[in-house]
Enzyme design. Structure first.
Site, PDB file in Angstrom:
ATOM      1  N   GLU A  82       0.792  -1.220   0.000  1.00  0.00           N
ATOM      2  CA  GLU A  82       0.000   0.000   0.000  1.00  0.00           C
ATOM      3  C   GLU A  82       0.825   1.271   0.000  1.00  0.00           C
ATOM      4  O   GLU A  82       0.361   2.320  -0.440  1.00  0.00           O
ATOM      5  CB  GLU A  82      -0.944   0.006   1.205  1.00  0.00           C
ATOM      6  CG  GLU A  82      -1.942  -1.134   1.197  1.00  0.00           C
ATOM      7  CD  GLU A  82      -2.765  -1.168  -0.077  1.00  0.00           C
ATOM      8  OE1 GLU A  82      -3.081  -0.095  -0.619  1.00  0.00           O
ATOM      9  OE2 GLU A  82      -3.086  -2.264  -0.535  1.00  0.00           O
ATOM     10  N   ASP A 100     -10.209   6.935  -6.544  1.00  0.00           N
ATOM     11  CA  ASP A 100     -10.853   5.621  -6.635  1.00  0.00           C
ATOM     12  C   ASP A 100     -12.314   5.690  -6.192  1.00  0.00           C
ATOM     13  O   ASP A 100     -12.925   4.672  -5.879  1.00  0.00           O
ATOM     14  CB  ASP A 100     -10.098   4.595  -5.787  1.00  0.00           C
ATOM     15  CG  ASP A 100     -10.090   4.946  -4.304  1.00  0.00           C
ATOM     16  OD1 ASP A 100     -10.517   6.071  -3.951  1.00  0.00           O
ATOM     17  OD2 ASP A 100      -9.660   4.109  -3.488  1.00  0.00           O
ATOM     18  N   THR A 105      -8.247   8.816   1.370  1.00  0.00           N
ATOM     19  CA  THR A 105      -7.725   7.580   1.945  1.00  0.00           C
ATOM     20  C   THR A 105      -6.605   7.974   2.885  1.00  0.00           C
ATOM     21  O   THR A 105      -5.716   8.745   2.517  1.00  0.00           O
ATOM     22  CB  THR A 105      -7.165   6.653   0.843  1.00  0.00           C
ATOM     23  OG1 THR A 105      -8.221   6.262  -0.027  1.00  0.00           O
ATOM     24  CG2 THR A 105      -6.547   5.405   1.449  1.00  0.00           C
TER      25      THR A 105
END
Length: 297
Positions: A82, A100, A105
């Protein structure tokens, strides 16, 4: 830089409840402590007249991914995929919109403003520390939950997130939510299925990326897809055969969404460990993710 989202595109409130209810029938097992919290002191060569060598003790002590040393490996493995880094603790301050459709995030497990888990994290932090720097964003986080919107968050939310990340209380809240929502359920289900450390990690990585819901690509449905092909050890099946079936199902699920379509975190990491028969994730570990090579000695 994070290149892949690791949270489900769907809001997770109901799905987490469903997972918790499904696991109530599973015998209670030990769960992991918050990362950084010291566990029981291991036995030493002086604890008994004929104690086993330290290496033997370390090998037998790791009964699951919730063993502190194995849990640390899991955090590094996920971070390699990640964040292109083994330094997972450096990710408390991470935050960006990776386009996304999940909004922002952030943090050690990719909490997303559009998938409810970021909201729950900030709510927990605020419950423990009222008046913190992120508390003022709670109305906006509730409003954008389930959408990619930044309304009410820009322009200062990322800056304030990074400021909050310097607070040990916010770091602990991230650890606790990671464990409650993702790590502990994955380990518990893995132990119920009779799979070892590698299998439990495969479950954890899957639930981190896909969440859990009625969606066909959720963790539970990935597992169901695997169960249709092979039995886990708890049902009398062969562990390697079952894990291959689970990883096949995981790859299928990843390919259903463009943001997850690069399956190297399975192909050149988990599948490599499985092919080598390393079902307990013994070190040294060597793997590749998205073309980058990593090593843990």
């Amino acid at each position: 830089m994070r290149t892949r989202s690791i949270a489900s595109a769907l809001p997770k409130t109901a799905t987490r409840v469903a997972l918790g209810l499904a696991l109530l029938a599973v015998p209670t097992t030990a769960v992991a402590t918050t990362a950084g919290t010291a566990g029981p002191a291991p036995a030493t060569a002086h604890s008994a007249p004929h104690a086993a060598p330290a290496a033997t003790i370390a090998a037998t002590a790791a009964t699951g991914l919730d063993d502190p040393a194995k849990k640390e490996l899991a955090m590094k493995l996920v971070s390699s995929a990640e964040n292109s880094s083994l330094d997972w603790k450096a990710q408390y301050k991470y935050i960006e919109d990776i386009d996304d459709d999940r909004g922002y995030t952030g943090g050690i497990i990719g909490f997303c403003s559009g998938t409810h888990d970021m909201l729950e994290l900030v709510e927990l932090y605020t419950k423990r520390k009222p008046g913190n720097v992120l508390a003022k964003y709670l109305p906006a986080l509730r409003k954008v939950d389930g959408s990619p919107s930044h309304e009410g968050l820009d322009p200062n939310y990322p800056k304030d997130w990074k400021k909050a990340a310097q607070d040990p209380e916010f770091q602990k809240a991230q650890n606790d939510e990671r464990d409650r929502v993702y790590f502990n359920p994955a380990v518990k289900q893995g132990k119920a299925d009779g799979i070892g450390v590698l299998g439990q990690f495969a479950y954890y990585d899957a639930i981190v990326m896909h969440g859990d819901s009625d969606d066909k690509t959720s963790f539970s449905n990935i597992r169901k897809r695997a169960l249709a092909k092979a039995k886990p050890p708890a049902q009398g099946g062969d562990e390697k055969t079952y894990l291959n079936a689970f990883l096949d199902a995981r790859v299928w699920a990843m390919k259903q969404e463009e943001a997850h379509s690069d399956t190297s975190r399975v192909d050149t990491a988990q599948r490599v460990f499985l092919k080598n028969g390393n079902l307990d994730l013994h070190t040294p570990l060597n793997w590749k993710v998205y073309g980058e090579s990593f090593h843990i000695g």
